[in-house]
Structure formats: structure tokens, C-alpha cells
Design an enzyme around this catalytic site. Structure first.
Site, mmCIF file in Angstrom:
data_model
loop_
_atom_site.group_PDB
_atom_site.id
_atom_site.type_symbol
_atom_site.label_atom_id
_atom_site.label_comp_id
_atom_site.label_asym_id
_atom_site.label_seq_id
_atom_site.Cartn_x
_atom_site.Cartn_y
_atom_site.Cartn_z
ATOM 1 N N VAL A 88 -12.837 37.326 31.618
ATOM 2 C CA VAL A 88 -11.942 37.796 32.678
ATOM 3 C C VAL A 88 -11.306 36.578 33.322
ATOM 4 O O VAL A 88 -11.962 35.566 33.556
ATOM 5 C CB VAL A 88 -12.707 38.649 33.724
ATOM 6 C CG1 VAL A 88 -13.739 37.827 34.465
ATOM 7 C CG2 VAL A 88 -11.744 39.283 34.716
ATOM 8 N N SER A 89 -10.002 36.636 33.555
ATOM 9 C CA SER A 89 -9.307 35.535 34.221
ATOM 10 C C SER A 89 -9.410 35.712 35.722
ATOM 11 O O SER A 89 -9.793 36.770 36.224
ATOM 12 C CB SER A 89 -7.838 35.489 33.789
ATOM 13 O OG SER A 89 -7.157 36.630 34.258
ATOM 14 N N THR A 90 -9.045 34.685 36.450
ATOM 15 C CA THR A 90 -9.116 34.734 37.911
ATOM 16 C C THR A 90 -8.250 35.853 38.469
ATOM 17 O O THR A 90 -8.653 36.582 39.384
ATOM 18 C CB THR A 90 -8.653 33.388 38.506
ATOM 19 O OG1 THR A 90 -9.450 32.345 37.934
ATOM 20 C CG2 THR A 90 -8.818 33.373 40.012
ATOM 21 N N GLU A 91 -7.036 36.035 37.910
ATOM 22 C CA GLU A 91 -6.114 37.049 38.415
ATOM 23 C C GLU A 91 -6.616 38.463 38.133
ATOM 24 O O GLU A 91 -6.241 39.425 38.814
ATOM 25 C CB GLU A 91 -4.726 36.880 37.773
ATOM 26 C CG GLU A 91 -3.994 35.611 38.195
ATOM 27 C CD GLU A 91 -4.480 34.386 37.454
ATOM 28 O OE1 GLU A 91 -5.321 34.543 36.540
ATOM 29 O OE2 GLU A 91 -4.044 33.271 37.805
ATOM 30 N N GLU A 92 -7.466 38.620 37.101
ATOM 31 C CA GLU A 92 -7.918 39.953 36.694
ATOM 32 C C GLU A 92 -9.245 40.359 37.326
ATOM 33 O O GLU A 92 -9.745 41.460 37.087
ATOM 34 C CB GLU A 92 -8.066 39.992 35.168
ATOM 35 C CG GLU A 92 -6.751 39.825 34.433
ATOM 36 C CD GLU A 92 -6.961 39.488 32.962
ATOM 37 O OE1 GLU A 92 -6.061 39.771 32.161
ATOM 38 O OE2 GLU A 92 -8.019 38.925 32.633
#
Length: 507
Positions: A9-13
Site C-alpha cells: 500500500v502506498s502512502t496516498e492509499e
């Protein structure tokens, strides 16, 4: 089926439903139990973008375990959790096939053991890459529009001298840092300090950068060339095709005059091309050229041993082509260069008289420009009256539209020529005729000996393009005769009027 579960998971997600690390792990673990697969390990990349495989430690660990035969099945929540690049996706498929490793996607229900599964996975990879590129293009357009409106991006941190609080598009001046910015401009322009010297000065005073680090030559130059400090914003500085600079909505720290003077000085330093900023005692460095071959003269030190045994360095200048063996010009001592320079300027007309002639010519030119502007404005008034007349003729059906249009186009052409000429004359009228008297030392012959080494250096770098010099050694003699054959001065009337550094510091 020794299964490796991969989640990312990315930071934005992080806040998006269904994409949290825990949600992915729970669903995939349940799916593995349903299939009766043994889970060897869960590989987790948290807060990492899917754009680059090499920068994800967990996925690289999983690849290593596949190659060593520790796992023979990979289970992911969705294709774009593994990669968003079609190239990387194809490489993954080849890896799975080479090591006989199955691949399963929970959301897309994909099994790479079938031809249909392999085709579908390639298709999904194309869609994922398209979406990533689409997002990137939309982001670039948004950033460009923001800068054109006058707002700095400051995506990582604001420029030194400014702060930008979250939610505020306009950066505000940090008073403490702004004073340091003014000091840096002062040290560079007024005190002739090199980038490295300025950096050392700030480090010795324990003044930190925006990132709480130490100053370096590059960071000092970046500050001096940052248009944020003059109230402008810029975009895509490393892309010549997309790069532009516009007026910003934030407040400036330095004046435009000071900023322009700094850029001129940086450009002149680059043109004079010495490897390091000269010491004050070598103030001719960068402006001397060889009269024999037109090569640049560089600083050179001769070691001398005095009668008492003391070893000293006698400073001077040497033609850069001497070491290349393409010029046989003799070295020039700094003392002889000084004497030759003084002898040359004593033989040229008085600078004040030259300035007075130039200024008088400029004043006469401006007077003629004012008179010409008045005449052109009268012509414009007549054309406007003529426009009204032909419009009335057309309205009264005296002339048809074709004739009206032809007459109007003729008037427009004449007006265009007048407007272009007016713009040129108005620029001539607005030039400052006092710039010669305020921008350079007035009577060089009288004042040169009164200047200290730093002031001499500043005068030469700002007002002199080059000095042609030669040291001729007569046959049978050890010492030569040094002569300045020509001095090319900058034309002060071509430069805009500058404000002093001291005035800027007191603002």
C-alpha cells in the site's frame, strides 16, 4: 503449494477502503486456507509506491525466495499491488514460468498456468500502466497551472527565506531566514566572497539550511539564482522546453535591481572562467588576456628564497597557452601588471569628460524622442478621427462594406507602425542618463590608488571586460617590460540603474 502472500500500500492509499495492509492480509489468508495452501511468508511493502520494483525490499525478498525454491505460488490482492508497469509485469510472468511458480490474483481471479490467465494478466498490466501515466500527466498539468497563477509548488520544502503552512498556497517570509538571504547577497556582490567562503561563514556561525544541514557551494549558488527571492516562481527548471518563470503572488526578499546585479555578476564570473575566486591580492585574475595569442592569463606563483633563507611566493600571471607550448609569452608579475595598468589609464582622456559627453548625447537623444512622441500621438489622434468618419460613411450607406473594410485595414496598418515606433521612443525616453556617473568610479586616474584590493577587484569584475597585456624581455636582459596594450570597458549606459546593497539590507 508453498505460498508467498504479497501485500503493498502506498502512502496516498492508506486511507482508501480495501487497500489497507490488514484488509489485504486477512482476505488473502482466508483465500489460502480455502484453497488448502500453506502460507510460507507474508511479504509486506508498506507506504511504498508500485512504480519501481527495485526500491521495494519485500518484493525483492520474495523474488529471491522464488529463485531459491522456497515458494512455488504467489498470491496477491490485485495486479497493481505487484506492479503498475507492463514491462515489470512481463518480467514477473517470465520469472514465474522459469521457476515453475504459480501466480494468483484474488480480485481478478487469475491463474497463470492457463493461456487465458497469461493473456488477461498482460491486459490488466497495460490498463494499470495507462492509469499511472494518465495520473502523471494530470498532475503535471495541475502543477503547471498552479505556477502560472503565481504559486510556488514547494512540493518538498519552501525556499530558504520562506515558510508555507499546510493549506496555505502562498508562502510567507521567514524574517530570520530572510535576513540571512540578504547577507548572502551582500557577501557575494559587495564583499567579493566565493560560494565556498560564504558557505564556510554560515557554517562557522552555526546557521543551518532549511533541512537543518550544512551549507555547500552548490546550495549558496542555488540561493543566489533562486527567482523566489525576487518574487517570481518557476517551473520545470531542468526541462528547457517546458521551463518558464512568472511573477509570483508572494512577497519578495531582495529587490529586482539587486537580483539582476547578482545574475550579471554570476554570468561574468562564468565567462571569465577561473577555477576558483581569486584572492584579493590577485585582483586582475580573470580579466587579463595575452596580447600575443589572446589566451587568458591565470594566476601563477613563483617561489623565491630570500638571503635570510625565508621562502616566499611571488604572485603573478601566466598565459594559459604557455603550458600547452603554443605561446612563449613571459610571465607577468602582479606588481608590473599594476604599474602597466596605471600607465595605460594615465594616457587615456579623463573619465569625467567622457561621461559628460555621453550624458549630453543621451539627453539630446531623449529630447528628440520626446518631440517625436508628441508628433506621433498627434498622428494617432488624426487616424482615430478618420476611423469615425469612415464608420459614419458606412452607416449612411455612402460606402459599401468592402470599401469600408479596405479603408479600415489601411488605417490599422498605419497605426501599427506608429505604435511600434512609440514603444521604441518611450524606452529611449525612460533610460536613466545618470547611470554612468552613479554606476562606476568617476575619475579612475585619481581614485585607483585610493582603492583597497577588494574595491579594485569589484571595479574590474563589474566594469572591465578584458585587459590586453604583454611582458617583453629584451635580448640579454633578465627582466622584461610589461605593457597594457588595450582595455575593453563595459558600456555603463547599456546597463539599468542599480540600487546599492546597503540600501537593500536596510529595507
Amino acid at each position: 503449494m508453498r505460498t508467498g502472500i504479497y501485500v503493498r500500500v502506498s502512502t496516498e492509499e492508506q486511507a482508501q477502503e480495501g487497500y489497507s495492509i490488514r484488509a489485504q492480509q486477512e482476505k488473502l489468508a482466508d483465500y489460502a486456507r480455502l484453497k488448502d495452501w500453506s502460507v510460507y511468508k507474508v511479504y509486506c511493502d508498506e507506504g511504498i509506491s508500485g512504480k519501481n520494483v527495485t526500491e521495494r525490499p519485500a518484493v525483492n525478498e520474495m523474488i529471491d525466495d522464488i529463485e531459491k525454491g522456497r515458494i512455488n505460488n504467489v498470491l496477491i490482492f490485485k495486479i497493481d499491488r505487484l506492479t503498475r508497469s507492463i514491462t515489470d509485469l512481463v518480467n514477473f510472468i517470465e520469472l514465474f514460468n522459469e521457476y515453475d511458480c504459480c501466480f494468483n490474483s484474488f480480485s481478478e481471479n487469475i491463474d497463470t498456468h492457463t493461456a487465458t490467465g497469461r493473456m488477461f494478466i498482460k491486459f490488466m498490466g497495460i490498463i494499470a500502466e495507462f492509469e499511472r501515466e494518465n495520473i502523471s500527466e494530470r498532475s503535471k498539468l495541475g502543477f503547471e497551472r498552479k505556477v502560472k497563477e503565481g504559486y510556488t509548488l514547494a512540493t518538498r520544502t519552501a525556499s530558504y527565506g520562506y515558510d508555507r503552512t499546510p493549506g496555505n498556497k502562498v508562502q510567507q517570509i521567514n524574517k530570520y531566514e530572510a535576513q540571512i538571504v540578504l547577507e548572502v547577497f551582500d557577501m557575494f556582490v559587495n564583499k567579493n566572497m566565493a560560494y565556498l567562503e560564504i558557505a564556510q561563514n554560515l557554517n562557522e556561525r552555526n546557521i543551518k539550511t532549511k533541512e537543518k544541514g550544512k551549507w555547500h557551494s552548490r546550495s549558496i549558488k542555488n540561493m543566489l539564482t533562486n527567482c523566489n527571492h525576487v518574487g517570481n516562481v518557476r517551473y520545470a527548471t531542468k526541462d528547457e522546453k517546458r521551463n518558464f518563470e512568472v511573477e509570483g503572488v508572494h512577497e519578495a526578499i531582495v529587490s529586482k535591481e539587486l537580483y539582476e546585479e547578482t545574475q550579471d555578476l554570476i554570468e561574468k564570473i562564468a565567462v571569465k572562467s577561473y577555477t576558483k575566486r581569486p584572492k584579493e591580492e590577485h585582483y586582475y585574475s580573470g580579466v587579463l588576456i595575452c596580447d600575443k595569442c589572446e589566451g587568458k592569463l591565470v594566476t601563477h606563483g613563483d617561489y623565491k628564497v630570500l638571503e635570510n633563507g625565508e621562502r616566499v611566493i611571488k604572485g603573478g600571471y601566466r598565459c594559459s597557452n604557455y603550458l600547452r607550448k603554443t605561446c612563449n609569452a613571459s610571465n607577468v608579475s602582479h606588481k608590473n601588471a599594476d604599474l602597466a595598468f596605471s600607465a595605460y589609464i594615465n594616457d587615456i582622456p579623463d573619465f569625467n569628460a567622457i561621461d559628460d559627453v555621453q550624458i549630453q548625447e543621451k539627453e539630446n537623444e531623449q529630447k528628440r524622442a520626446i518631440e517625436a512622441i508628441a508628433e506621433l500621438n498627434k498622428k494617432l489622434d488624426k487616424f482615430e478621427e478618420r476611423e469615425k468618419e469612415i464608420l459614419n460613411l458606412y452607416i449612411a450607406h455612402t460606402i459599401n462594406f468592402e470599401k469600408y473594410n479596405k479603408m479600415q485595414n489601411s488605417i490599422n496598418d498605419e497605426k501599427e507602425h506608429i505604435l511600434v515606433e512609440l514603444e521604441r521612443l518611450e524606452n529611449t525616453e525612460s533610460e536613466d542618463v545618470e547611470v554612468a556617473k552613479k554606476d562606476i568610479i568617476k575619475n579612475l586616474k585619481e581614485n585607483w590608488d585610493l582603492l583597497d584590493k577588494l574595491q579594485r577587484r569589484q571595479f574590474l569584475i563589474k566594469c572591465v571586460d578584458n585587459i590586453r597585456i604583454v611582458n617583453e624581455v629584451p635580448e640579454g636582459k633578465k627582466k622584461g617590460i610589461t605593457t597594457v596594450t588595450d582595455i575593453q570597458f563595459n558600456n555603463p549606459l547599456e546597463r539599468s540603474k542599480r540600487k546599492s546593497i546597503k540600501t537593500a539590507l536596510l529595507r
